[in-house]
Design an enzyme around this catalytic site. Structure first.
Site, PDB file in Angstrom:
ATOM      1  N   CYS A  90       0.817  -1.234   0.000  1.00  0.00           N
ATOM      2  CA  CYS A  90       0.000   0.000   0.000  1.00  0.00           C
ATOM      3  C   CYS A  90       0.841   1.270   0.000  1.00  0.00           C
ATOM      4  O   CYS A  90       0.351   2.337  -0.363  1.00  0.00           O
ATOM      5  CB  CYS A  90      -0.937   0.004   1.192  1.00  0.00           C
ATOM      6  SG  CYS A  90      -1.924  -1.480   1.286  1.00  0.00           S
ATOM      7  N   HIS A 116      -3.421   6.978   2.996  1.00  0.00           N
ATOM      8  CA  HIS A 116      -3.832   5.707   2.397  1.00  0.00           C
ATOM      9  C   HIS A 116      -5.249   5.396   2.864  1.00  0.00           C
ATOM     10  O   HIS A 116      -5.570   5.506   4.051  1.00  0.00           O
ATOM     11  CB  HIS A 116      -2.857   4.621   2.834  1.00  0.00           C
ATOM     12  CG  HIS A 116      -3.290   3.240   2.483  1.00  0.00           C
ATOM     13  ND1 HIS A 116      -3.776   2.912   1.246  1.00  0.00           N
ATOM     14  CD2 HIS A 116      -3.315   2.094   3.223  1.00  0.00           C
ATOM     15  CE1 HIS A 116      -4.079   1.627   1.234  1.00  0.00           C
ATOM     16  NE2 HIS A 116      -3.821   1.111   2.413  1.00  0.00           N
ATOM     17  N   ASN A 122     -10.098  -0.441   0.136  1.00  0.00           N
ATOM     18  CA  ASN A 122      -8.635  -0.350   0.138  1.00  0.00           C
ATOM     19  C   ASN A 122      -8.092  -0.844  -1.209  1.00  0.00           C
ATOM     20  O   ASN A 122      -8.151  -2.037  -1.495  1.00  0.00           O
ATOM     21  CB  ASN A 122      -8.109  -1.207   1.301  1.00  0.00           C
ATOM     22  CG  ASN A 122      -6.600  -1.163   1.430  1.00  0.00           C
ATOM     23  OD1 ASN A 122      -5.896  -0.703   0.530  1.00  0.00           O
ATOM     24  ND2 ASN A 122      -6.101  -1.655   2.545  1.00  0.00           N
TER      25      ASN A 122
HETATM   26  N1  ACO Z   1     -18.700  -9.104   8.968  1.00  0.00           N
HETATM   27  C1  ACO Z   1     -19.183  -9.433  10.176  1.00  0.00           C
HETATM   28  N2  ACO Z   1     -18.398  -9.896  11.158  1.00  0.00           N
HETATM   29  C2  ACO Z   1     -17.093 -10.007  10.912  1.00  0.00           C
HETATM   30  C3  ACO Z   1     -16.534  -9.689   9.671  1.00  0.00           C
HETATM   31  C4  ACO Z   1     -17.390  -9.211   8.668  1.00  0.00           C
HETATM   32  N3  ACO Z   1     -16.955  -8.863   7.458  1.00  0.00           N
HETATM   33  N4  ACO Z   1     -15.203  -9.909   9.735  1.00  0.00           N
HETATM   34  C5  ACO Z   1     -14.932 -10.360  10.964  1.00  0.00           C
HETATM   35  N5  ACO Z   1     -16.074 -10.428  11.662  1.00  0.00           N
HETATM   36  C6  ACO Z   1     -16.262 -10.873  13.050  1.00  0.00           C
HETATM   37  C7  ACO Z   1     -15.162 -11.775  13.516  1.00  0.00           C
HETATM   38  O1  ACO Z   1     -15.435 -13.106  13.154  1.00  0.00           O
HETATM   39  C8  ACO Z   1     -15.188 -11.564  15.000  1.00  0.00           C
HETATM   40  O2  ACO Z   1     -16.238 -12.335  15.529  1.00  0.00           O
HETATM   41  P1  ACO Z   1     -16.080 -13.094  16.934  1.00  0.00           P
HETATM   42  O3  ACO Z   1     -15.840 -11.988  17.940  1.00  0.00           O
HETATM   43  O4  ACO Z   1     -17.376 -13.800  17.089  1.00  0.00           O
HETATM   44  O5  ACO Z   1     -14.886 -13.966  16.787  1.00  0.00           O
HETATM   45  C9  ACO Z   1     -15.598 -10.101  15.148  1.00  0.00           C
HETATM   46  O6  ACO Z   1     -16.155  -9.726  13.899  1.00  0.00           O
HETATM   47  C10 ACO Z   1     -14.444  -9.193  15.477  1.00  0.00           C
HETATM   48  O7  ACO Z   1     -13.371  -9.480  14.609  1.00  0.00           O
HETATM   49  P2  ACO Z   1     -12.071  -8.638  14.639  1.00  0.00           P
HETATM   50  O8  ACO Z   1     -11.168  -9.071  13.528  1.00  0.00           O
HETATM   51  O9  ACO Z   1     -11.494  -8.623  16.009  1.00  0.00           O
HETATM   52  O10 ACO Z   1     -12.668  -7.187  14.301  1.00  0.00           O
HETATM   53  P3  ACO Z   1     -12.003  -5.793  14.419  1.00  0.00           P
HETATM   54  O11 ACO Z   1     -12.821  -4.934  15.284  1.00  0.00           O
HETATM   55  O12 ACO Z   1     -10.528  -5.850  14.687  1.00  0.00           O
HETATM   56  O13 ACO Z   1     -12.171  -5.230  12.924  1.00  0.00           O
HETATM   57  C11 ACO Z   1     -10.859  -4.979  10.922  1.00  0.00           C
HETATM   58  C12 ACO Z   1     -11.580  -5.953  11.843  1.00  0.00           C
HETATM   59  C13 ACO Z   1     -11.887  -4.050  10.309  1.00  0.00           C
HETATM   60  C14 ACO Z   1     -10.181  -5.792   9.845  1.00  0.00           C
HETATM   61  C15 ACO Z   1      -9.834  -4.175  11.743  1.00  0.00           C
HETATM   62  O14 ACO Z   1      -9.019  -5.025  12.494  1.00  0.00           O
HETATM   63  C16 ACO Z   1      -8.984  -3.328  10.877  1.00  0.00           C
HETATM   64  O15 ACO Z   1      -9.446  -2.369  10.305  1.00  0.00           O
HETATM   65  N6  ACO Z   1      -7.674  -3.666  10.775  1.00  0.00           N
HETATM   66  C17 ACO Z   1      -6.786  -2.952   9.911  1.00  0.00           C
HETATM   67  C18 ACO Z   1      -6.828  -3.647   8.628  1.00  0.00           C
HETATM   68  C19 ACO Z   1      -6.359  -2.765   7.543  1.00  0.00           C
HETATM   69  O16 ACO Z   1      -6.753  -1.621   7.436  1.00  0.00           O
HETATM   70  N7  ACO Z   1      -5.516  -3.336   6.738  1.00  0.00           N
HETATM   71  C20 ACO Z   1      -5.026  -2.663   5.675  1.00  0.00           C
HETATM   72  C21 ACO Z   1      -3.886  -1.747   6.088  1.00  0.00           C
HETATM   73  S1  ACO Z   1      -2.476  -2.248   5.373  1.00  0.00           S
HETATM   74  C22 ACO Z   1      -2.890  -2.317   3.823  1.00  0.00           C
HETATM   75  O17 ACO Z   1      -3.602  -1.468   3.345  1.00  0.00           O
HETATM   76  C23 ACO Z   1      -2.376  -3.399   3.034  1.00  0.00           C
END
Ligand code: ACO
Length: 335
Positions: A116, A262, A292
């Site tokens: 990214c 980004h 993204n």
């Molecule tokens: N829909 C519904 N529920 C979901 C989904 C979805 N799409 N995805 C995961 N869940 C559930 C999980 O199964 C979990 O359920 P559980 O508690 O029963 O186990 C719950 O939601 C929480 O999951 P987490 O992964 O802990 O959710 P979090 O609050 O951390 O949000 C997210 C996830 C949005 C991916 C967050 O961690 C994030 O934004 N991380 C940064 C990722 C990113 O931006 N990456 C790119 C940057 S680097 C690049 O660009 C290459």
């Protein structure tokens, strides 16, 4: 060497026509909701390549627009620096395919891999090529067909990404008449930390773990991400990168007219803006429409910001990105 060495002469973008909204995941059997995705990320829709659209075809659309706006012909390009995590073929580079499509016969063309952060890495490399005197005019592209490497059965990643390309023409900075502020790249900062590579990666399909039945069974040819860890590092590294770019340009957050981070996640964008002391009305956001798009995200946003009239002559723009590797990067440009 004294900056500015290079300035942005024109930008463009190439975006697939097919839109996939948060509501469309139900039709492919993904258990998610518009509410979950919007709350966690700010994403409402993304563009997905279809009907023969490729990393190169999107790159070519973006490049042609940038060249037209910069009034630069294909024959004038000295180099093409293309950032992608989704090369159309493993060999040769997508940059040479783009060169052939554009008819840029004089150009040296190569891909870079910085996920990214790739567009800012590419612009930094291009600035260096111009500084050495090897080139005058460089096409920098970030192009990604993320839909080809994400796991459409993994709801924690497939809702985050989209496809697209953005491009900019960098040219050697011109002599500025006295009394006028010089325009161009005022500072650039690039960093990486490979010890954290396994937090966001594609484990299978490379030379150490070639495609096999085992790789396919584990779906390890697709992107794997430890979302929470990535989130923490993204905020920390993008904050550090904004500090370094501002220091390099001898500016503060108050001097920045537009922050283009980004576009991965609204919460990361807000945290970065807060750290840089830039109010949200000075932050360009399109993550809601694109998701993204990895290295395409910054140049697409840059192009849209110019088109929307948010960047004019004299505007100070701060670019910042973070991605797999980890890599992170920032740049201050005066337009
Ligand atoms: N829909 C519904 N529920 C979901 C989904 C979805 N799409 N995805 C995961 N869940 C559930 C999980 O199964 C979990 O359920 P559980 O508690 O029963 O186990 C719950 O939601 C929480 O999951 P987490 O992964 O802990 O959710 P979090 O609050 O951390 O949000 C997210 C996830 C949005 C991916 C967050 O961690 C994030 O934004 N991380 C940064 C990722 C990113 O931006 N990456 C790119 C940057 S680097 C690049 O660009 C290459």
């Amino acid at each position: 060497m004294k900056r500015p060495i290079a300035y942005v002469a024109g930008t463009g973008r190439g975006v697939p026509s097919h839109v996939m909204t948060n509501f469309d995941f139900a039709s492919i059997g993904i258990e998610t909701s518009d509410e979950w995705i919007t709350e966690r990320t700010g994403i409402k829709q993304r563009y997905i390549a279809r009907n023969g659209e490729t990393t190169c075809s999107m790159a070519a659309d973006a490049a042609r627009q940038a060249m037209q706006r910069a009034n630069v012909s294909a024959g004038e390009l000295d180099a093409i620096v293309l950032s992608t995590a989704t090369t159309d073929r493993l060999l040769p580079s997508t940059a040479v395919d783009l060169q052939a499509q554009l008819g840029a016969r004089r150009a040296a063309a190569f891909d870079i891999s910085a996920a990214c952060s790739g567009f800012i890495y590419g612009a930094t490399v291009a600035e260096g090529l111009i500084a050495t005197g090897v080139t005058e005019t460089v096409l920098v592209v970030g192009a990604e067909k993320m839909s080809s490497i994400i796991d459409w059965q993994d709801r924690s990643t497939c809702v985050l990404f989209g496809d697209g390309a953005g491009a900019a023409i960098l040219k050697r900075a011109r002599h500025t008449p006295s009394g006028q502020l010089p325009k161009g790249i005022l500072s650039a900062y690039i960093r990486s930390d490979g010890t954290l590579a396994d937090l966001l990666y594609r484990p299978g399909g490379g030379s150490t773990n070639p495609l096999s039945d085992a790789v396919l069974a584990e779906r390890s040819q697709f992107v794997k991400m430890a979302g929470r860890e990535v989130f923490k590092h993204a905020v920390r590294s993008m904050s550090e990168a904004t500090d370094r770019a501002l220091d390099g340009a001898k500016l503060t957050g108050d001097d920045i007219d537009l922050l283009i981070p980004h576009q991965a996640n609204m919460r990361i964008i807000e945290a970065t803006a807060k750290h840089a002391n830039v109010s949200m009305d000075k932050v360009f956001v399109n993550v809601d429409r694109y998701g993204n798009t990895s290295s395409a995200s910054v140049p697409i946003a840059l192009d849209e910001a110019i088109e929307a009239g948010r960047i004019k002559e004299g505007t100070n723009v701060l670019l910042v990105a973070f991605g797999a590797g980890f890599t992170w990067a920032s740049m201050v440009i005066r337009f």
